[in-house]
Design a protein around this motif. Sequence first.
Motif, PDB file in Angstrom:
ATOM      1  N   ARG A  28       0.837  -1.199   0.000  1.00  0.00           N
ATOM      2  CA  ARG A  28       0.000   0.000   0.000  1.00  0.00           C
ATOM      3  C   ARG A  28       0.873   1.251   0.000  1.00  0.00           C
ATOM      4  N   GLY A  29       0.337   2.337  -0.567  1.00  0.00           N
ATOM      5  CA  GLY A  29       1.047   3.613  -0.556  1.00  0.00           C
ATOM      6  C   GLY A  29       2.103   3.677  -1.644  1.00  0.00           C
ATOM      7  N   TRP A  30       3.064   4.563  -1.431  1.00  0.00           N
ATOM      8  CA  TRP A  30       4.152   4.725  -2.391  1.00  0.00           C
ATOM      9  C   TRP A  30       4.986   3.458  -2.455  1.00  0.00           C
ATOM     10  N   ILE A  31       5.463   3.166  -3.626  1.00  0.00           N
ATOM     11  CA  ILE A  31       6.273   1.971  -3.807  1.00  0.00           C
ATOM     12  C   ILE A  31       7.698   2.275  -3.373  1.00  0.00           C
ATOM     13  N   ALA A  32       8.169   1.546  -2.410  1.00  0.00           N
ATOM     14  CA  ALA A  32       9.538   1.698  -1.938  1.00  0.00           C
ATOM     15  C   ALA A  32      10.379   0.553  -2.490  1.00  0.00           C
ATOM     16  N   VAL A  33      11.633   0.800  -2.680  1.00  0.00           N
ATOM     17  CA  VAL A  33      12.534  -0.243  -3.158  1.00  0.00           C
ATOM     18  C   VAL A  33      12.890  -1.135  -1.982  1.00  0.00           C
ATOM     19  N   ASN A  34      12.716  -2.411  -2.164  1.00  0.00           N
ATOM     20  CA  ASN A  34      13.062  -3.388  -1.137  1.00  0.00           C
ATOM     21  C   ASN A  34      14.512  -3.809  -1.368  1.00  0.00           C
ATOM     22  N   TRP A  35      15.436  -3.082  -0.750  1.00  0.00           N
ATOM     23  CA  TRP A  35      16.856  -3.313  -0.977  1.00  0.00           C
ATOM     24  C   TRP A  35      17.283  -4.700  -0.509  1.00  0.00           C
ATOM     25  N   ALA A  36      16.694  -5.202   0.537  1.00  0.00           N
ATOM     26  CA  ALA A  36      17.059  -6.533   1.033  1.00  0.00           C
ATOM     27  C   ALA A  36      16.708  -7.610   0.005  1.00  0.00           C
TER      28      ALA A  36
END
Length: 183
Positions: A28-36
């Motif tokens: 949900r919300g803004w898409i964040a980069v999942n660095w892990a």
Amino acid sequence: MTDVVMAEVALPAAGGEDLPEVIIEPRRGWIAVNWAELWHQRELLYFLIWRDVKVKYKQTVLGVAWALLQPLFTAVVFTFLFQAMARIDFEGVPYPLAVYVGIWVWTFFSTAVGSGAASLAGQAALLNKIYMPRLFMPASVVGGALVNLGVGVVVLLGMMVWYGATPTWGLLMVPVLVAMLAV
């Protein structure tokens, strides 16, 4: 495009072992980069880049020479056509060397942006079959363009030896000057 959140849930198996089940849910919300996740699957990115490089060089008659000759011949044509007309001073940097550096950097940029933007649509069949970070498709195209950029260093070093140029701030700023002139 929605990114996903993955969670592992252990389910009892028929043989008494607990097998993990992956549940994929929309974020949900803004898409964040999942660095892990990107770091965990970095080997996949390596193989996607390697696949793009192999396909590119296997489908050309000249192979790696094409990555060397294309910007070099373009720089030669630009030098002959524009050196007499433009009369641009690149602060002591020889005009052919300045043109090659500009074309070399521009080729990387245009390949990375143009092909990277179309990579998700071009690889839709692969993305529908398996789960993988969507960011890997444009990143693999940019990685392949970086390989071409590295191959172009060979020509650049040869031209620098030919013209007796050393890497200075003037030479490093040539792509900026060429980009400003192109606008």
